[in-house]
Design a protein around this motif. Structure first.
Motif, PDB file in Angstrom:
ATOM      1  N   SER A  27      -8.264 -19.107 -10.888  1.00  0.00           N
ATOM      2  CA  SER A  27      -8.589 -17.681 -10.814  1.00  0.00           C
ATOM      3  C   SER A  27      -7.781 -17.000  -9.720  1.00  0.00           C
ATOM      4  N   LEU A  28      -7.695 -17.654  -8.564  1.00  0.00           N
ATOM      5  CA  LEU A  28      -6.986 -17.062  -7.434  1.00  0.00           C
ATOM      6  C   LEU A  28      -5.515 -16.873  -7.752  1.00  0.00           C
ATOM      7  N   LEU A  29      -4.915 -17.875  -8.396  1.00  0.00           N
ATOM      8  CA  LEU A  29      -3.488 -17.783  -8.722  1.00  0.00           C
ATOM      9  C   LEU A  29      -3.231 -16.671  -9.743  1.00  0.00           C
ATOM     10  N   ILE A  30      -4.107 -16.551 -10.739  1.00  0.00           N
ATOM     11  CA  ILE A  30      -3.940 -15.498 -11.741  1.00  0.00           C
ATOM     12  C   ILE A  30      -4.070 -14.126 -11.101  1.00  0.00           C
ATOM     13  N   VAL A  31      -5.076 -13.950 -10.245  1.00  0.00           N
ATOM     14  CA  VAL A  31      -5.295 -12.650  -9.609  1.00  0.00           C
ATOM     15  C   VAL A  31      -4.108 -12.283  -8.725  1.00  0.00           C
ATOM     16  N   VAL A  32      -3.673 -13.221  -7.864  1.00  0.00           N
ATOM     17  CA  VAL A  32      -2.558 -12.929  -6.961  1.00  0.00           C
ATOM     18  C   VAL A  32      -1.271 -12.717  -7.748  1.00  0.00           C
ATOM     19  N   GLY A  33      -1.028 -13.560  -8.770  1.00  0.00           N
ATOM     20  CA  GLY A  33       0.193 -13.437  -9.562  1.00  0.00           C
ATOM     21  C   GLY A  33       0.284 -12.113 -10.302  1.00  0.00           C
ATOM     22  N   VAL A  34      -0.817 -11.719 -10.945  1.00  0.00           N
ATOM     23  CA  VAL A  34      -0.819 -10.453 -11.684  1.00  0.00           C
ATOM     24  C   VAL A  34      -0.688  -9.277 -10.725  1.00  0.00           C
ATOM     25  N   ALA A  35      -1.371  -9.347  -9.583  1.00  0.00           N
ATOM     26  CA  ALA A  35      -1.276  -8.259  -8.605  1.00  0.00           C
ATOM     27  C   ALA A  35       0.157  -8.115  -8.085  1.00  0.00           C
ATOM     28  N   MET A  36       0.813  -9.241  -7.789  1.00  0.00           N
ATOM     29  CA  MET A  36       2.191  -9.180  -7.290  1.00  0.00           C
ATOM     30  C   MET A  36       3.147  -8.656  -8.358  1.00  0.00           C
ATOM     31  N   ASP A  37       2.995  -9.117  -9.592  1.00  0.00           N
ATOM     32  CA  ASP A  37       3.855  -8.625 -10.668  1.00  0.00           C
ATOM     33  C   ASP A  37       3.677  -7.120 -10.872  1.00  0.00           C
ATOM     34  N   THR A  38       2.437  -6.658 -10.778  1.00  0.00           N
ATOM     35  CA  THR A  38       2.184  -5.227 -10.960  1.00  0.00           C
ATOM     36  C   THR A  38       2.810  -4.405  -9.844  1.00  0.00           C
ATOM     37  N   VAL A  39       2.647  -4.880  -8.600  1.00  0.00           N
ATOM     38  CA  VAL A  39       3.249  -4.164  -7.473  1.00  0.00           C
ATOM     39  C   VAL A  39       4.772  -4.166  -7.586  1.00  0.00           C
ATOM     40  N   ASN A  40       5.354  -5.289  -8.008  1.00  0.00           N
ATOM     41  CA  ASN A  40       6.811  -5.336  -8.185  1.00  0.00           C
ATOM     42  C   ASN A  40       7.280  -4.353  -9.251  1.00  0.00           C
ATOM     43  N   GLN A  41       6.503  -4.221 -10.333  1.00  0.00           N
ATOM     44  CA  GLN A  41       6.867  -3.257 -11.367  1.00  0.00           C
ATOM     45  C   GLN A  41       6.765  -1.819 -10.852  1.00  0.00           C
ATOM     46  N   ILE A  42       5.734  -1.551 -10.048  1.00  0.00           N
ATOM     47  CA  ILE A  42       5.596  -0.201  -9.480  1.00  0.00           C
ATOM     48  C   ILE A  42       6.773   0.100  -8.553  1.00  0.00           C
ATOM     49  N   GLU A  43       7.147  -0.879  -7.708  1.00  0.00           N
ATOM     50  CA  GLU A  43       8.285  -0.667  -6.809  1.00  0.00           C
ATOM     51  C   GLU A  43       9.572  -0.468  -7.593  1.00  0.00           C
ATOM     52  N   ALA A  44       9.748  -1.239  -8.687  1.00  0.00           N
ATOM     53  CA  ALA A  44      10.948  -1.066  -9.508  1.00  0.00           C
ATOM     54  C   ALA A  44      10.984   0.325 -10.141  1.00  0.00           C
ATOM     55  N   PHE A  90       0.829  -1.204   0.000  1.00  0.00           N
ATOM     56  CA  PHE A  90       0.000   0.000   0.000  1.00  0.00           C
ATOM     57  C   PHE A  90       0.866   1.257   0.000  1.00  0.00           C
ATOM     58  N   SER A  91       2.010   1.197   0.696  1.00  0.00           N
ATOM     59  CA  SER A  91       2.900   2.352   0.687  1.00  0.00           C
ATOM     60  C   SER A  91       3.451   2.604  -0.714  1.00  0.00           C
ATOM     61  N   ALA A  92       3.740   1.503  -1.449  1.00  0.00           N
ATOM     62  CA  ALA A  92       4.227   1.661  -2.825  1.00  0.00           C
ATOM     63  C   ALA A  92       3.160   2.294  -3.712  1.00  0.00           C
ATOM     64  N   LEU A  93       1.899   1.882  -3.529  1.00  0.00           N
ATOM     65  CA  LEU A  93       0.819   2.459  -4.327  1.00  0.00           C
ATOM     66  C   LEU A  93       0.633   3.943  -4.007  1.00  0.00           C
ATOM     67  N   LEU A  94       0.700   4.288  -2.711  1.00  0.00           N
ATOM     68  CA  LEU A  94       0.554   5.696  -2.339  1.00  0.00           C
ATOM     69  C   LEU A  94       1.699   6.528  -2.909  1.00  0.00           C
ATOM     70  N   GLU A  95       2.911   5.984  -2.842  1.00  0.00           N
ATOM     71  CA  GLU A  95       4.055   6.698  -3.394  1.00  0.00           C
ATOM     72  C   GLU A  95       3.930   6.842  -4.907  1.00  0.00           C
ATOM     73  N   ALA A  96       3.379   5.807  -5.568  1.00  0.00           N
ATOM     74  CA  ALA A  96       3.200   5.875  -7.017  1.00  0.00           C
ATOM     75  C   ALA A  96       2.214   6.968  -7.404  1.00  0.00           C
ATOM     76  N   PHE A  97       1.147   7.149  -6.606  1.00  0.00           N
ATOM     77  CA  PHE A  97       0.178   8.200  -6.921  1.00  0.00           C
ATOM     78  C   PHE A  97       0.744   9.587  -6.669  1.00  0.00           C
ATOM     79  N   ARG A  98       1.785   9.667  -5.843  1.00  0.00           N
ATOM     80  CA  ARG A  98       2.421  10.971  -5.637  1.00  0.00           C
ATOM     81  C   ARG A  98       3.387  11.312  -6.760  1.00  0.00           C
ATOM     82  N   THR A  99       3.767  10.315  -7.562  1.00  0.00           N
ATOM     83  CA  THR A  99       4.679  10.535  -8.686  1.00  0.00           C
ATOM     84  C   THR A  99       3.853  10.780  -9.944  1.00  0.00           C
ATOM     85  N   PRO A 100       3.962  11.938 -10.591  1.00  0.00           N
ATOM     86  CA  PRO A 100       3.051  12.285 -11.697  1.00  0.00           C
ATOM     87  C   PRO A 100       3.040  11.275 -12.842  1.00  0.00           C
TER      88      PRO A 100
END
Length: 460
Positions: free
Chosen positions: A419-436, A2-12
């Motif tokens: 379905s659960l694996l796809i949702v969790v996997g895609v969510a984790m990959d997206t968060v990792n990309q945002i952190e990167a 959640f901190s990564a998402l908040l930081e991402a929204f602060r970055t234009p």
């Protein structure tokens, strides 16, 4: 996270990418609610509810098939085209050489994949429309209604092309992999209906709480295994380049337990759906042997034992295939040797490649079995309840498992392991990309291109 998402929204620029991705997903969800002309929705719901194959197709179309919308085919044709091109890259020397030509080669192969998607979408559209017409869902389809037939086929084909285009836009201008994100959005879009249907079927509060706890534990286990990796240490010696000396250091090569992500599952389901979908076209053929063969193939794939066994084997096989395609030990070993590195205790070159290949094979076995078992657990649970009818097994189950848990297992799991694996996997990959992306921007101030440290312009 959640901190990564908040930081991402602060970055234009990151905020614009996230908003662009959400906008494309809203367009996809809007298209999923635009039905084809002449659809009998009541009959469609009866057909969908009675077919496991159509439920799987509806999963990857994001609910578009349940409404027989213009995006009813989803991204299945594009996925099948990607599988075919991946296999051709390994068998046709010209395509193999083209794939190694950097960005130009990748762009050409992507263009071939897009072109191949069009006829595959048209063929799948014909199959789905013919099946729905024979089930009484589409009344105006066939040679006698040429104009409605052409409009339906054009809408289905165009819907797939639009989804392919949206996915590429998300990959290029948004966050994450576009095609995976579209599948993710389709599954998440079904979640409210899933919760509603579960509450209608199950009224026991203790059973519902138990199911929620099990779901949280499964998600935690998925995250734990998805993040698991084997780190291979690499030591670099001191080296001189030109007039500069680079000091040695140590690093590691992370080999993830599941480096293939959710791609093997998507590939396996696409392969499983294809034979049965093609056989559906000929189940009412005038040729007797073709009709019997098609009926036998459809029944074969509707057999839970055969389906689950084939699904298990395909997931494990595609895990090995995709891992070998994305991580080539020989190339990694050559790069390590070229930059003066070595794995402690292992000679550079061929021995290093064999060492990494041996480790990769072992952890890929674990990753493939993990994916296959996780995808089959819900189906095994649902069909395993029938064991209660056996005297000895039934007594053991009744005496071992709490009654509320047995009642909870009777819930219709519309939101299964796949379905659960796809949702969790895609969510984790997206968060990792945002952190990167955030880490890259934090380090921009220390690079010559940025040239700014703490608000002052600096030259190097």
């Amino acid at each position: 996270m959640f901190s990564a998402l908040l930081e991402a929204f602060r970055t234009p620029d990151l905020r614009n990418k996230i908003l662009f991705t959400l906008g494309m997903l809203l367009v996809f969800r809007f298209l999923a609610h635009v039905p084809l002309p002449g659809v009998d929705q009541a009959q469609l719901q009866n057909v969908i509810s009675g077919s496991q194959l159509l439920n799987l197709l509806d999963l990857f179309s994001g609910g578009g098939l349940a409404r027989l919308s213009v995006v009813a085919l989803g991204v299945n044709p594009y996925i099948n085209a990607s599988i075919i091109m991946t296999l051709l890259n390994q068998t046709i020397p010209a395509l193999e050489r083209l794939s190694k030509e950097g960005e130009y080669g990748r762009n050409k192969i992507n263009q071939y994949t897009r072109i191949l998607t069009v006829p595959l979408a048209l063929l799948q559209g014909i199959g789905v429309a013919v099946f729905m017409q024979r089930q009484g869902v589409l009344n105006a389809f066939g040679p006698d209604a040429l104009a409605p037939t052409l409009s339906i086929l054009a809408s289905l084909t165009a819907g797939t092309i639009v989804l392919m285009w949206l996915g590429e836009l998300i990959s290029e201008r948004g966050i994450g992999n576009g095609i995976s994100f579209i599948i993710f959005a389709g599954i998440v879009g079904r979640l409210p209906n899933t919760v509603e249907q579960t509450l209608q079927v199950q009224q026991n509060a203790i059973a519902l709480v138990s199911i929620a706890v099990i779901a949280v534990l499964v998600i935690a286990a998925i995250i734990f295994i998805q993040e698991g990796q084997r780190r291979i240490p690499v030591q670099y010696a001191k080296r001189v380049r030109g007039t500069r000396m680079y000091s040695g250091g140590s690093t590691f090569i992370p080999l993830r337990v599941n480096s293939a992500g959710v791609i093997p599952i998507i590939f396996a389901i696409s392969i499983l759906l294809l034979p049965s979908q093609i056989a559906q076209y000929f189940t009412t053929s005038d040729t007797e042997w073709l009709r019997n063969l098609s009926t036998a193939i459809v029944a074969f794939f509707q057999n839970p034992i055969f389906y689950n066994a084939t699904y298990f084997v395909l997931v494990v096989a595609f895990t090995f295939f995709y891992t070998a395609f994305t991580f080539v030990p020989n190339d990694v070993a050559d790069n390590i040797k070229r930059y003066g590195g070595f794995i402690p205790g292992i000679r550079p070159g061929r021995n290093t490649a064999d060492y990494m290949n041996n480790i990769l094979s072992k952890i890929t076995v674990v990753g493939g079995l993990y994916l296959a078992i996780l995808c089959l657990i819900p189906d095994i649970m649902l069909h395993g309840i029938k064991l209660q009818h056996l005297p000895l097994v039934g007594n053991f189950i009744d005496s071992t498992f709490p009654r509320f848990l047995l009642e909870g297992l009777n819930v219709q799991f519309y939101f299964g392991g796949t379905s659960l694996l796809i949702v969790v996997g895609v969510a984790m990959d997206t968060v990792n990309q945002i952190e990167a992306q955030l880490i890259m921007r934090h380090y921009e101030g220390f690079t010559p291109r940025a040239g700014r440290i703490r608000g002052r312009r600096t030259t190097f």
